[in-house]
Design an enzyme around this catalytic site. Sequence first.
Site, PDB file in Angstrom:
ATOM      1  N   GLU A 196      30.728  10.587  37.682  1.00  0.00           N
ATOM      2  CA  GLU A 196      30.844   9.788  36.448  1.00  0.00           C
ATOM      3  C   GLU A 196      31.975  10.310  35.555  1.00  0.00           C
ATOM      4  OE1 GLU A 196      27.034   9.132  34.576  1.00  0.00           O
ATOM      5  OE2 GLU A 196      26.302   8.003  36.295  1.00  0.00           O
ATOM      6  N   GLU A 319      23.924   6.304  42.976  1.00  0.00           N
ATOM      7  CA  GLU A 319      22.870   6.334  41.956  1.00  0.00           C
ATOM      8  C   GLU A 319      22.389   4.916  41.720  1.00  0.00           C
ATOM      9  OE1 GLU A 319      23.306   8.562  38.330  1.00  0.00           O
ATOM     10  OE2 GLU A 319      24.525  10.117  39.306  1.00  0.00           O
TER      11      GLU A 319
END
Length: 515
Positions: A196, A319
């Site tokens: 991220e 995810e």
Amino acid sequence: MIKIVKKTVLITFLCCAFFKVNGQTKVTFSNINSDTKISKHIYGHFAEHLGRCIYGGFYVGEDSNIPNTNGVRNDVIKALKELKVPNLRWPGGCFADTYHWKDGVGPKDQRPSMVNKWWGDVVEDNSFGTHDFLNLCEVLEAEPYLAANVGSSTVKEFTEYIQYVTRENGVPMSDYRIENGRKEPWKVKYWGVGNEMWGCGGNMTPEHYANIYRQYATFMTDWTNSDGFYRIASGANVADYNWTEVLMREIPKNLIEGVALHSYSFVEWDKKGSATDFDEAQYFSTMQTALKMDELIQKHTQIMDKYDPEKKVDLIVDEWGGWYQVEEGTNPGFLYQQNTMRDAMIAGTTLNIFNNWAKRVKMANLAQTINVLQAVILTEDEKMLLTPTYHVMKMYNVHHDATLLPISFDAPNYEFNGETLPAVSISASKDKNGAAHISLVNIDSKKENEVVIDVEGLKIKEISGQILKSNNLQDHNTFNNPNNITPSKFKDFKLKKGQLTLTLPPFSVVVIEGK
């Protein structure tokens, strides 16, 4: 972890030719000779240093009264082996870009403590480190997926980590590993280059991260990637298509094997609602975001196809899962939530989507394995339970490395307050022994749906099946009643003249085997 804005859902199906016959959903196989494999790695899991996922979940320590192997709970090992976990991602998540691997090796009583700044601001003693994780993966017969620190580390630290883990001998880092008790290197193929990076990994622009990625990926191996590493770039936040565009345009294809995507399902980001005390409006809204996964994959894939028509770079959804408010009385930073039939609907439909996009989606990781978000296992001291999501993933493991059977159908509508969603989700495959498996989900909260599948071309003579269902969407397993929701034998079908007719109860998951 991520923050997204929910948008209008658009669902698309592969090989779409649509049929409805006398109010029944008609399903046909559009190519029974497909050569597309459903990678078992689509069924991967995610274990972050977050809340009670590692400490108190996986790891209780060698001196615990809870039966364990090298500190890892035996009941957890047994459950995950039965689930046939193909890969496990560690140590994060946001935690990865604050983790320095050398703090987690060597004598445990000499390891420095650290503050887990992202998740609860708790102090961790680094007693569960690289050796513990990689040895666990060996026990589980799961491929390790190491998410390396890019946000607060250096190329030198990263390359030393690779040498420590994978180099047989002859360099300082391999000698260091041997000194710490492991003579043989581990086999680690999958490496995440940061996590991220648009957020907790450093709030980078895609252009900046693409350059950083190129630097790290270059020093991971030699010019030919002779070590066979599978390098995964930190990918987009949900519908950030520009992020994927920049990475696919700027990163040479000899430096990348996969690009990630993160997407969670919830009611509203700032009003996620309870994991168990929710109404139909909240359920419908959650399923809107879950089913949006199909659109996300379609649009990211279109961008990837533009720069990589040969599909050499894979899409890795590392995810995904449901995200709600934490259970009352628990640390908000620990993200501990219960797991209901709503989560079974998320799991079943999402896995069907991944299966049907198997040409591009080669790995996915449910967040997270134990005690965090949409977990497959919950623990409380010596107690352990398996969630509805666990049971769905176990039912679906028949698809591991099977051949995709593309399907065509027109899903009936699930209607609520003037909005509609496709009520039925389906994927199918054929295993190496020739058995066909069809997984079906009916997300409608009130109506059963009848499905007719033309299986004549598959030469099926025997049918069996399993179903996961319950009386209420809010039903879940508890430590006092851990078997409240478990799979049972599915009987509501008939096979006649090559037509398989079955009835799906409201909010149910069914897996059919045909031989």
